[in-house]
Design a protein around this motif. Structure first.
Motif, PDB file in Angstrom:
ATOM      1  N   GLY A 107      39.509 -41.628  49.411  1.00  0.00           N
ATOM      2  CA  GLY A 107      40.267 -42.622  50.580  1.00  0.00           C
ATOM      3  C   GLY A 107      40.940 -43.829  49.773  1.00  0.00           C
ATOM      4  N   THR A 108      40.992 -43.827  48.571  1.00  0.00           N
ATOM      5  CA  THR A 108      41.631 -44.851  47.711  1.00  0.00           C
ATOM      6  C   THR A 108      43.105 -44.697  47.609  1.00  0.00           C
ATOM      7  N   TRP A 109      43.510 -43.416  47.638  1.00  0.00           N
ATOM      8  CA  TRP A 109      44.917 -43.145  47.818  1.00  0.00           C
ATOM      9  C   TRP A 109      45.507 -43.745  48.866  1.00  0.00           C
ATOM     10  N   LEU A 110      44.865 -43.598  50.069  1.00  0.00           N
ATOM     11  CA  LEU A 110      45.428 -44.286  51.222  1.00  0.00           C
ATOM     12  C   LEU A 110      45.270 -45.770  51.057  1.00  0.00           C
ATOM     13  N   SER A 111      44.301 -46.435  50.495  1.00  0.00           N
ATOM     14  CA  SER A 111      44.258 -47.689  50.203  1.00  0.00           C
ATOM     15  C   SER A 111      45.620 -48.401  49.547  1.00  0.00           C
ATOM     16  N   TYR A 112      46.070 -47.640  48.527  1.00  0.00           N
ATOM     17  CA  TYR A 112      47.231 -48.132  47.961  1.00  0.00           C
ATOM     18  C   TYR A 112      48.325 -48.268  49.006  1.00  0.00           C
ATOM     19  N   PRO A 164      34.739 -60.921  61.671  1.00  0.00           N
ATOM     20  CA  PRO A 164      35.728 -60.395  60.682  1.00  0.00           C
ATOM     21  C   PRO A 164      35.397 -58.800  60.862  1.00  0.00           C
ATOM     22  N   LEU A 165      36.604 -58.199  60.689  1.00  0.00           N
ATOM     23  CA  LEU A 165      36.419 -56.736  60.866  1.00  0.00           C
ATOM     24  C   LEU A 165      37.009 -55.963  59.590  1.00  0.00           C
ATOM     25  N   VAL A 166      36.006 -55.075  59.039  1.00  0.00           N
ATOM     26  CA  VAL A 166      36.147 -54.181  58.053  1.00  0.00           C
ATOM     27  C   VAL A 166      36.452 -52.686  58.441  1.00  0.00           C
ATOM     28  N   VAL A 167      37.535 -52.028  58.252  1.00  0.00           N
ATOM     29  CA  VAL A 167      37.749 -50.682  58.575  1.00  0.00           C
ATOM     30  C   VAL A 167      37.268 -49.913  57.264  1.00  0.00           C
ATOM     31  N   ALA A 168      36.714 -48.784  57.471  1.00  0.00           N
ATOM     32  CA  ALA A 168      36.234 -48.044  56.022  1.00  0.00           C
ATOM     33  C   ALA A 168      36.897 -46.584  56.300  1.00  0.00           C
ATOM     34  N   ILE A 169      37.345 -46.138  55.242  1.00  0.00           N
ATOM     35  CA  ILE A 169      38.054 -44.827  54.819  1.00  0.00           C
ATOM     36  C   ILE A 169      37.039 -43.847  54.010  1.00  0.00           C
ATOM     37  N   HIS A 170      36.654 -42.993  54.197  1.00  0.00           N
ATOM     38  CA  HIS A 170      35.757 -42.289  53.569  1.00  0.00           C
ATOM     39  C   HIS A 170      36.684 -41.206  52.414  1.00  0.00           C
ATOM     40  N   GLY A 171      36.254 -40.715  51.523  1.00  0.00           N
ATOM     41  CA  GLY A 171      36.569 -39.727  50.533  1.00  0.00           C
ATOM     42  C   GLY A 171      36.911 -38.413  50.986  1.00  0.00           C
TER      43      GLY A 171
END
Length: 355
Positions: A161-166, A79-86
């Motif tokens: 980074g959660t703005w990009l998440s949406y 499984p792959l998780v890609v993480a986006i910082h703030g």
């Protein structure tokens, strides 16, 4: 998953220390600049990535920081998780969480977006790129393409980074699910009010004759707003201001509602004592994503663990909001074990459904 053979070759070359000096293919060797650190299961390196600029037809190359943390024996099914910082932030914000996930046979690829971490941007180059939410979405897809990533089991975003998440939950087919940590929302959170002040600050930074003077005041300003900053984060502060100026607030609700209509699986972690963003604003976004009252777990000081309280979920769809009393603006550090449990639950659903 990381599918194409070029990336696995890259990882092997990094581990062996065979690095090319220019961005070009030489046999099976892909050039990587500035290897920062490397162990058997971790690489932190920079990869030249070509981005579109705000000028039509123009492109620029940025050395993008990539932090790749792998299990001891990864396969194509890992499984792959890609993480986006703030903002400000970097891939290293996920350091402990990534290593713990790797211990559960999960691979984590964390990105330094242009201007952050090892992805340095200075002076006028800062303003050549589009730092809006939609601009960052284009950056994300460009980086994923450069890394030959054709599937993201979990896209994990923190803070700004959660703005990009949406946006990604609504529009990125590669992203099969989301983890949304300390989410920001469609409203101006407390550190952005009055928002006109953010716009004025961004305009002053854009002025070449004032940029350096204003830049020197930013660490003090951010600390006054409640951010805990290391000196390494100081160069990314102008990018953070520019990003705040360009957030597509008017589209956030539509992004979240589109993801909700798709029944996009997600886990959202919120803390009531977050000094950066208001928890009730975050809950509003959770409802736009389609969360229902029975899918919210409230966790106080004396609560039993999530592993004991959460066990039922649909075979193909999983949603959960974790509402913590405490944890500040780094919920994944304050409640790492609980976040890992939820990511593993999410992966169990996503990977079985898409296998």
């Amino acid at each position: 998953m990381l599918r194409l053979p070029t990336y696995s070759v890259l990882v092997q070359l990094l581990a062996r220390g065979r690095i090319c000096s220019r961005y070009k293919s030489v046999g099976n060797c892909i050039s990587v600049r500035q290897l920062v650190s490397s162990t058997n299961n971790e690489q932190y390196y920079t990869l030249p990535v070509l981005f579109k600029t705000r000028t039509p037809g123009e492109k620029m190359t940025v050395d993008v920081g990539i932090w790749d943390v792998r299990p001891s024996d990864p396969t194509l099914q890992t499984p792959l998780v890609v993480a986006i910082h703030g903002q400000p932030g970097s891939s290293q914000d996920f350091e402990s969480l990534a290593r713990r996930l790797a211990g559960h046979d999960v691979r984590v690829v964390a990105l330094d977006f242009p201007g952050n971490g090892r992805s340095r941007l200075f002076g006028k180059d800062i303003y050549r790129l589009d730092h809006s939410t939609e601009g960052k979405y284009q950056m994300l897809t460009t980086i994923l393409e450069a890394l030959a990533i054709d599937r993201v089991d979990v896209l994990m975003g923190h803070s700004a980074g959660t703005w990009l998440s949406y946006k990604a939950a609504a529009d990125l087919p590669l992203a099969k699910s989301s983890v949304i940590l300390n989410p920001l929302s469609k409203r101006h959170h407390r550190t952005l009010r009055p928002y006109m002040g953010v716009k004025i600050l961004a305009a002053l930074l854009r002025n070449p004759s004032l940029h350096l003077t204003i830049y020197k005041t930013l660490p003090f300003l951010y600390k006054m707003l409640g951010f805990v900053l290391d000196e390494d984060a100081f160069p990314s502060l102008p990018i953070a201001v520019e990003s705040m100026r360009q957030v597509n607030f008017d589209k956030m609700q539509a992004f979240a509602e589109a993801a909700g209509k798709k029944k996009h699986p997600f886990v959202m972690a919120i803390t009531r004592n977050d000094k950066i963003g208001e928890w009730n604003f975050a809950m509003e976004m959770a409802h736009h994503l389609g969360i229902e009252e029975g899918e919210i777990t409230k966790i106080g000081k004396d609560s039993i663990t999530i592993a004991d309280t959460v066990g039922k979920y649909d075979d193909s769809y999983y949603r959960r909001v974790l509402l913590f009393e405490r944890g500040g603006h780094v919920v994944h550090k304050a409640h790492e074990q609980e976040i890992v449990i939820q990511i593993l639950k999410l992966l169990k659903v996503v990977c079985s459904h898409h296998s």
